[in-house]
Design a protein around this motif. Structure first.
Motif, PDB file in Angstrom:
ATOM      1  N   LYS A  27       0.939  -1.463  -0.062  1.00 49.06           N
ATOM      2  CA  LYS A  27       0.080   0.057  -0.054  1.00 49.06           C
ATOM      3  C   LYS A  27       0.715   1.286   0.088  1.00 49.06           C
ATOM      4  N   VAL A  28       1.974   1.371   0.841  1.00 49.12           N
ATOM      5  CA  VAL A  28       2.546   2.350   0.813  1.00 49.12           C
ATOM      6  C   VAL A  28       3.701   2.559  -0.384  1.00 49.12           C
ATOM      7  N   LEU A  29       4.138   1.508  -0.977  1.00 50.43           N
ATOM      8  CA  LEU A  29       4.720   1.644  -2.048  1.00 50.43           C
ATOM      9  C   LEU A  29       3.800   2.146  -3.193  1.00 50.43           C
ATOM     10  N   MET A  30       2.723   1.864  -3.376  1.00 55.91           N
ATOM     11  CA  MET A  30       1.717   1.976  -4.423  1.00 55.91           C
ATOM     12  C   MET A  30       1.395   3.458  -4.094  1.00 55.91           C
ATOM     13  N   ASP A  31       1.208   3.909  -3.030  1.00 52.39           N
ATOM     14  CA  ASP A  31       0.807   5.346  -2.721  1.00 52.39           C
ATOM     15  C   ASP A  31       2.234   6.240  -3.229  1.00 52.39           C
ATOM     16  N   CYS A  32       3.375   5.649  -2.971  1.00 54.32           N
ATOM     17  CA  CYS A  32       4.246   6.451  -3.603  1.00 54.32           C
ATOM     18  C   CYS A  32       4.421   6.676  -5.112  1.00 54.32           C
ATOM     19  N   ASN A  33       4.012   5.579  -5.508  1.00 61.96           N
ATOM     20  CA  ASN A  33       3.895   5.364  -7.112  1.00 61.96           C
ATOM     21  C   ASN A  33       2.732   6.605  -7.672  1.00 61.96           C
ATOM     22  N   ASP A  34       1.478   6.543  -6.971  1.00 62.85           N
ATOM     23  CA  ASP A  34       0.639   7.627  -6.954  1.00 62.85           C
ATOM     24  C   ASP A  34       1.068   9.027  -7.050  1.00 62.85           C
ATOM     25  N   LEU A  35       1.832   9.364  -5.764  1.00 68.78           N
ATOM     26  CA  LEU A  35       2.219  10.643  -5.812  1.00 68.78           C
ATOM     27  C   LEU A  35       3.235  11.062  -6.722  1.00 68.78           C
ATOM     28  N   LEU A  36       4.009  10.015  -7.191  1.00 69.71           N
ATOM     29  CA  LEU A  36       4.964  10.313  -8.166  1.00 69.71           C
ATOM     30  C   LEU A  36       4.370  10.653  -9.578  1.00 69.71           C
ATOM     31  N   MET A  37       3.388   9.850  -9.736  1.00 63.74           N
ATOM     32  CA  MET A  37       2.661  10.139 -11.018  1.00 63.74           C
ATOM     33  C   MET A  37       2.069  11.287 -11.030  1.00 63.74           C
ATOM     34  N   GLU A  38       1.549  12.081  -9.762  1.00 60.65           N
ATOM     35  CA  GLU A  38       0.876  13.362 -10.046  1.00 60.65           C
ATOM     36  C   GLU A  38       1.920  14.508  -9.895  1.00 60.65           C
ATOM     37  N   LEU A  39       3.255  14.218  -9.302  1.00 54.60           N
ATOM     38  CA  LEU A  39       4.142  15.174  -9.331  1.00 54.60           C
ATOM     39  C   LEU A  39       4.710  15.276 -10.771  1.00 54.60           C
ATOM     40  N   CYS A  40       4.777  14.427 -11.667  1.00 54.47           N
ATOM     41  CA  CYS A  40       5.296  14.138 -13.036  1.00 54.47           C
ATOM     42  C   CYS A  40       4.161  14.551 -13.944  1.00 54.47           C
ATOM     43  N   ARG A  41       2.958  14.752 -13.573  1.00 51.10           N
ATOM     44  CA  ARG A  41       1.959  15.279 -14.281  1.00 51.10           C
ATOM     45  C   ARG A  41       1.728  14.110 -15.297  1.00 51.10           C
ATOM     46  N   TYR A  42       1.346  12.813 -14.781  1.00 52.29           N
ATOM     47  CA  TYR A  42       1.013  11.614 -15.460  1.00 52.29           C
ATOM     48  C   TYR A  42       2.157  11.221 -16.836  1.00 52.29           C
ATOM     49  N   ASN A  43       3.280  11.173 -16.625  1.00 54.37           N
ATOM     50  CA  ASN A  43       4.391  10.874 -17.433  1.00 54.37           C
ATOM     51  C   ASN A  43       4.684  12.273 -18.204  1.00 54.37           C
ATOM     52  N   GLY A  44       4.412  13.282 -17.727  1.00 57.61           N
ATOM     53  CA  GLY A  44       4.732  14.357 -18.472  1.00 57.61           C
ATOM     54  C   GLY A  44       3.736  14.754 -19.561  1.00 57.61           C
ATOM     55  N   SER A  45       2.447  14.450 -19.371  1.00 59.16           N
ATOM     56  CA  SER A  45       1.478  14.552 -20.443  1.00 59.16           C
ATOM     57  C   SER A  45       1.285  16.159 -20.354  1.00 59.16           C
ATOM     58  N   SER A  46       1.313  16.678 -19.496  1.00 54.68           N
ATOM     59  CA  SER A  46       1.288  18.304 -19.529  1.00 54.68           C
ATOM     60  C   SER A  46       2.168  18.876 -18.489  1.00 54.68           C
ATOM     61  N   MET A  47       2.384  20.314 -18.817  1.00 56.56           N
ATOM     62  CA  MET A  47       3.269  21.077 -17.736  1.00 56.56           C
ATOM     63  C   MET A  47       2.359  21.630 -16.675  1.00 56.56           C
ATOM     64  N   TRP A  48       3.250  22.062 -15.817  1.00 53.51           N
ATOM     65  CA  TRP A  48       2.517  22.683 -14.689  1.00 53.51           C
ATOM     66  C   TRP A  48       2.288  23.888 -14.990  1.00 53.51           C
ATOM     67  N   THR A  49       1.230  24.585 -14.708  1.00 51.08           N
ATOM     68  CA  THR A  49       1.160  26.188 -14.804  1.00 51.08           C
ATOM     69  C   THR A  49       1.181  26.649 -13.527  1.00 51.08           C
ATOM     70  N   HIS A  50       1.509  27.775 -13.084  1.00 49.29           N
ATOM     71  CA  HIS A  50       1.773  28.647 -12.080  1.00 49.29           C
ATOM     72  C   HIS A  50       0.585  28.244 -10.833  1.00 49.29           C
TER      73      HIS A  50
END
Length: 90
Positions: A27-50
């Motif tokens: 569960k902790v491992l999968m939560d880490c993976n989910d957070l990483l996906m959010e931080l990377c904007r789902y494999n770079g599908s879009s860039m963060w706006t301010h």
């Protein structure tokens, strides 16, 4: 990422033997993976706006951090194995 971590844990004999502990660790491992996906904007599908980054940083990220902190405070087996519970008490 989860597959690599699980493989490395098995090779290094770090995989929990108890099914309950193994499930909590996954569960902790999968939560880490989910957070990483959010931080990377789902494999770079879009860039963060301010504004999107501000919203994530003030709303979503604190929720994620509380989730991880609660797991550590509860004495999650992963934190005990790493000795993290000692640092939380001091």
């Amino acid at each position: 990422m989860p597959a690599i971590v699980q493989y490395a844990a098995q090779e290094l004999d770090l995989t929990p033997q108890d099914p309950y502990t193994a499930a909590l660790s996954l569960k902790v491992l999968m939560d880490c993976n989910d957070l990483l996906m959010e931080l990377c904007r789902y494999n770079g599908s879009s860039m963060w706006t301010h504004e999107e980054w501000r919203e994530f940083r003030t709303r979503r990220l604190p929720q994620w951090l509380r989730l991880f902190e609660e797991a550590l405070i509860r004495g999650h087996p992963v934190s005990r194995a790493a000795g993290i519970d000692y640092y939380l008490r001091t």
